[in-house]
Design an enzyme around this catalytic site. Structure first.
Site, PDB file in Angstrom:
ATOM      1  N   ASP A 178       1.771   6.573   5.328  1.00 21.83           N
ATOM      2  CA  ASP A 178       0.684   5.386   4.870  1.00 21.83           C
ATOM      3  C   ASP A 178       1.353   4.624   3.824  1.00 21.83           C
ATOM      4  O   ASP A 178       0.525   4.208   2.794  1.00 21.83           O
ATOM      5  CB  ASP A 178      -0.679   6.287   4.914  1.00 21.83           C
ATOM      6  CG  ASP A 178      -1.679   5.307   4.773  1.00 21.83           C
ATOM      7  OD1 ASP A 178      -1.566   4.330   5.485  1.00 21.83           O
ATOM      8  OD2 ASP A 178      -2.804   5.741   4.299  1.00 21.83           O
TER       9      ASP A 178
ATOM     10  N   GLU B 233      -9.413   3.760   2.494  1.00 13.75           N
ATOM     11  CA  GLU B 233      -8.920   3.929   0.911  1.00 13.75           C
ATOM     12  C   GLU B 233      -7.922   3.093   0.700  1.00 13.75           C
ATOM     13  O   GLU B 233      -7.923   2.718  -0.570  1.00 13.75           O
ATOM     14  CB  GLU B 233      -8.322   5.432   0.738  1.00 13.75           C
ATOM     15  CG  GLU B 233      -6.746   5.517   1.248  1.00 13.75           C
ATOM     16  CD  GLU B 233      -6.801   5.395   2.549  1.00 13.75           C
ATOM     17  OE1 GLU B 233      -7.368   5.456   3.260  1.00 13.75           O
ATOM     18  OE2 GLU B 233      -5.405   5.170   2.943  1.00 13.75           O
TER      19      GLU B 233
ATOM     20  N   LYS C  24       0.901  -1.347  -0.125  1.00  4.25           N
ATOM     21  CA  LYS C  24       0.056  -0.225   0.017  1.00  4.25           C
ATOM     22  C   LYS C  24       0.832   1.180  -0.062  1.00  4.25           C
ATOM     23  O   LYS C  24       1.757   1.313   0.984  1.00  4.25           O
ATOM     24  CB  LYS C  24      -0.887  -0.047   1.332  1.00  4.25           C
ATOM     25  CG  LYS C  24      -1.576   1.568   1.484  1.00  4.25           C
ATOM     26  CD  LYS C  24      -2.578   1.390   2.743  1.00  4.25           C
ATOM     27  CE  LYS C  24      -3.153   2.805   3.036  1.00  4.25           C
ATOM     28  NZ  LYS C  24      -3.861   2.725   4.190  1.00  4.25           N
TER      29      LYS C  24
ATOM     30  N   ASP D   5      -2.475  10.218   3.405  1.00  6.55           N
ATOM     31  CA  ASP D   5      -3.845  10.030   3.569  1.00  6.55           C
ATOM     32  C   ASP D   5      -4.580  10.901   4.469  1.00  6.55           C
ATOM     33  O   ASP D   5      -4.528  10.951   5.959  1.00  6.55           O
ATOM     34  CB  ASP D   5      -3.983   8.573   4.428  1.00  6.55           C
ATOM     35  CG  ASP D   5      -5.342   8.173   4.744  1.00  6.55           C
ATOM     36  OD1 ASP D   5      -6.189   8.675   4.034  1.00  6.55           O
ATOM     37  OD2 ASP D   5      -5.468   7.104   5.220  1.00  6.55           O
TER      38      ASP D   5
ATOM     39  N   LYS E  12      -9.594  13.052   8.239  1.00  5.67           N
ATOM     40  CA  LYS E  12      -9.309  12.720   9.394  1.00  5.67           C
ATOM     41  C   LYS E  12      -8.933  14.136  10.326  1.00  5.67           C
ATOM     42  O   LYS E  12      -8.798  15.204   9.694  1.00  5.67           O
ATOM     43  CB  LYS E  12      -7.718  12.368   9.307  1.00  5.67           C
ATOM     44  CG  LYS E  12      -7.653  10.748   8.772  1.00  5.67           C
ATOM     45  CD  LYS E  12      -6.419  10.356   8.932  1.00  5.67           C
ATOM     46  CE  LYS E  12      -6.157   8.751   8.139  1.00  5.67           C
ATOM     47  NZ  LYS E  12      -6.909   7.876   8.944  1.00  5.67           N
TER      48      LYS E  12
ATOM     49  N   ASP F 171     -12.026   7.370   3.798  1.00  2.02           N
ATOM     50  CA  ASP F 171     -10.470   7.141   4.631  1.00  2.02           C
ATOM     51  C   ASP F 171     -10.539   5.667   4.584  1.00  2.02           C
ATOM     52  O   ASP F 171      -9.426   5.132   4.843  1.00  2.02           O
ATOM     53  CB  ASP F 171     -10.996   7.657   6.174  1.00  2.02           C
ATOM     54  CG  ASP F 171      -9.859   7.883   6.791  1.00  2.02           C
ATOM     55  OD1 ASP F 171      -8.693   7.780   6.184  1.00  2.02           O
ATOM     56  OD2 ASP F 171      -9.619   7.864   8.279  1.00  2.02           O
TER      57      ASP F 171
ATOM     58  N   ARG G  39      -7.660  -0.048   1.403  1.00  3.80           N
ATOM     59  CA  ARG G  39      -8.301  -1.501   0.477  1.00  3.80           C
ATOM     60  C   ARG G  39      -8.757  -1.237  -0.888  1.00  3.80           C
ATOM     61  O   ARG G  39      -8.640  -2.123  -1.976  1.00  3.80           O
ATOM     62  CB  ARG G  39      -9.316  -2.058   1.248  1.00  3.80           C
ATOM     63  CG  ARG G  39     -10.659  -1.094   1.417  1.00  3.80           C
ATOM     64  CD  ARG G  39     -11.437  -1.493   2.590  1.00  3.80           C
ATOM     65  NE  ARG G  39     -11.013  -1.036   3.966  1.00  3.80           N
ATOM     66  CZ  ARG G  39     -11.326  -1.170   5.234  1.00  3.80           C
ATOM     67  NH1 ARG G  39     -12.710  -1.623   5.172  1.00  3.80           N
ATOM     68  NH2 ARG G  39     -11.053  -0.772   6.299  1.00  3.80           N
TER      69      ARG G  39
END
Ligand code: BES
Ligand code: MN
Ligand code: ZN
Length: 493
Positions: A287, A348, A264, A269, A276, A346, A350
């Site tokens: 991230d 995201e 990933k 993010d 967030k 959020d 996956r």
């Protein structure tokens, strides 16, 4: 840096720092007793008065050491011999390397006992080589005045003259792993203004060239042609276009099966429209740690010329807020045709991994492992130092867990009961991208499972161990490079 393994009396070792590792209780090993005699019994006195007990990572410095070749001595505790293990070697050795690297232009010599209980000497030497690199580089990438400094020379002093050549090659292997870990740390520690999909891809190309990996970068038009629309949706709110980077390493026969490492790479993010709060966003430059771990591990695998075939694949996007952002209620069509209702922008990671996993599955790889800072829920479940493991194939997962154990990295498996997938049922699309509050690390894994086409797969959620705001004696703050060693270890037997 020059790392050498040698056997010599401790009194004769020239170095700015001589580090002596000692177990809790028990008598001094012969070579340390000789050293202590020359120091007028200073070490024995410290122990007798309780000023040094040998507890794990405990340390005491002796600045005045006339009569020996070294300028200073540092004692570091190894804890109890009976419960010694690889993860404790890591902690003790890293504490030592971090402690003696606070000043520039230091030469260090580290003396390890001949008997390490349950830990093989070669393993300990390898960890020392690793720590000589990782412990001497801090997170102050952007600081004028660094708080850690590379050693001018690093000697590993062993208690017996046997097998020196073997230990030397273990130390060199450790150094390669250390440089790979530092590469991962550097990429993760970089500011998101500097590290975004295109710059990550450029760096991957440079590393690939240097170590001899094949590298291919998918730009937007190629991503669209590959129908990676779920990944692209996450990136569409950003001015930074998404990328997918493929890395190929062929160390075995061309027709031998490939194992795939998938990462990933959300370079920042923000949460997207499901924004967030500041506290949660502060560390989200990290991230992309999964992607950086894949690149770091593959650089070491190539340099070590391991006899395996590996396909690396990382999905790089920035999850941002703008008039073009993907929205709650959007229905995305993933590469494999599965439709996804977005109910939280959020969740995201996956969505990015879905398309990369399905691409890799179509390349007919034999097995896969993905690494992702996927869920806060995994940190709630396992804490900040343990990675979560999830699988559709227990024997493959057992191999990964065994490698983690040999590498001294903590990984714990969580279940994949089908009931968790129920949370993802959706009335308007094939699946939705979030479940309830409960068991969030597992529902995320159940989501990913829909994209692996039944190929043996392990998902490692590294949201906890990849990054920490606070430093510890054995770890710098910031990125850790966690799981680089485990990935390499999987292919080392
Ligand atoms: N990148 C985060 C997960 C994360 C959290 C990593 C803390 C490292 C530290 C991920 O994209 C995320 O935001 N996950 C959400 C999922 C939720 C919306 C279902 C989370 O964990 O809150
Ligand atoms: Mn997120
Ligand atoms: Zn994320």
């Amino acid at each position: 840096m020059n790392v050498t393994v040698k056997h010599a009396p401790l009194t004769d070792i020239f170095a700015d720092w001589l580090v002596v590792f000692l177990f809790e209780g028990g008598s001094l090993p012969d070579n340390v007793r000789t050293l202590d005699e020359r120091l007028g019994g200073a070490i024995a006195a410290l122990i007798e008065r309780g000023d040094f007990t040998g507890k794990l990572c405990e340390s005491v410095d002796l600045f005045h050491v006339p009569g020996i070749a070294a300028k200073r001595v540092c004692l570091i505790g190894l804890g109890e011999a009976a419960s010694f293990n690889v993860s404790k070697v890591d902690r003790a050795v890293m504490s030592a390397c971090r402690r003696v690297s606070v000043r520039a232009a230091v030469s260090a010599a580290l003396a390890i006992p001949g008997d390490l209980g349950g830990v093989a000497l070669g393993t300990a030497v390898q960890i020392l080589g690793w720590a000589s690199e990782v412990g001497s580089v801090g997170q102050g990438l952007y600081r004028a005045e660094k708080d850690r400094h590379r050693f001018t020379e690093f000697q590993i002093v062993v208690a017996s003259p046997d097998h020196l050549a073997e230990w030397q090659s273990q130390a060199s292997r450790g150094q390669i792993l250390g440089e790979a870990t530092n590469l991962t740390r550097e990429l993760v520690n970089m500011a998101p203004a500097d590290m975004y999909p295109e710059t990550f891809a450029a760096r991957a190309e440079a590393v690939a060239k240097e170590v001899g990996l094949e590298c291919e970068v998918f730009d937007e038009s190629r991503l669209r042609a590959e129908r990676m629309l779920s990944l692209m949706a996450v990136g569409q709110g950003s001015v930074r276009p998404p990328r997918v980077v493929l890395l190929r390493y062929q160390g075995a026969a061309p027709d031998a099966p490939y194992v795939s490492l998938i990462g990933k790479g959300v370079t920042f993010d923000s949460g997207g429209l499901s924004l967030k709060p500041t506290e949660g966003m502060k560390t989200m430059k990290a991230d992309m740690a999964g992607a950086a771990t894949v690149l770091g591990a593959m650089s070491a695998i190539a340099r070590l010329k391991l006899p395996v075939n590996i396909l690396g694949a990382v999905g790089l996007v920035e999850n941002m807020v703008s008039g073009a952002s993907y929205k709650l209620g959007d229905i995305l069509k993933a590469r494999n045709g599965v439709t996804i209702e977005v109910l939280n922008t959020d969740a995201e990671g996956r969505l990015v991994l879905a398309d990369v996993l399905s691409y890799v599955a179509d390349q007919k790889v034999a097995k896969m492992i993905d690494l992702a800072t996927l869920t806060g829920a995994c940190v709630v479940a396992l804490g900040e130092e343990v990675a979560g493991a999830f699988t559709n194939d227990q024997p493959w997962c057992d191999e990964v867990l065994a490698a983690a154990k040999r590498a001294g990295e903590d990984v714990w498996q969580l279940p994949m009961f089908d009931s968790f997938a129920d949370q993802l049922r959706c009335e308007v699309a094939d699946v939705k991208n979030v479940g309830t509050r409960w068991g969030g690390a597992i529902t995320a894994a159940k989501f990913l499972e829909k994209f692996v086409s039944g190929i043996p797969w392990v998902h490692l959620d590294i949201a906890g161990p990849a990054f920490s705001e606070a430093q510890k004696p054995h770890r710098d703050g910031g990125a850790s490079g966690a799981m680089v060693r485990t990935l390499v270890e999987i292919f080392s037997v």
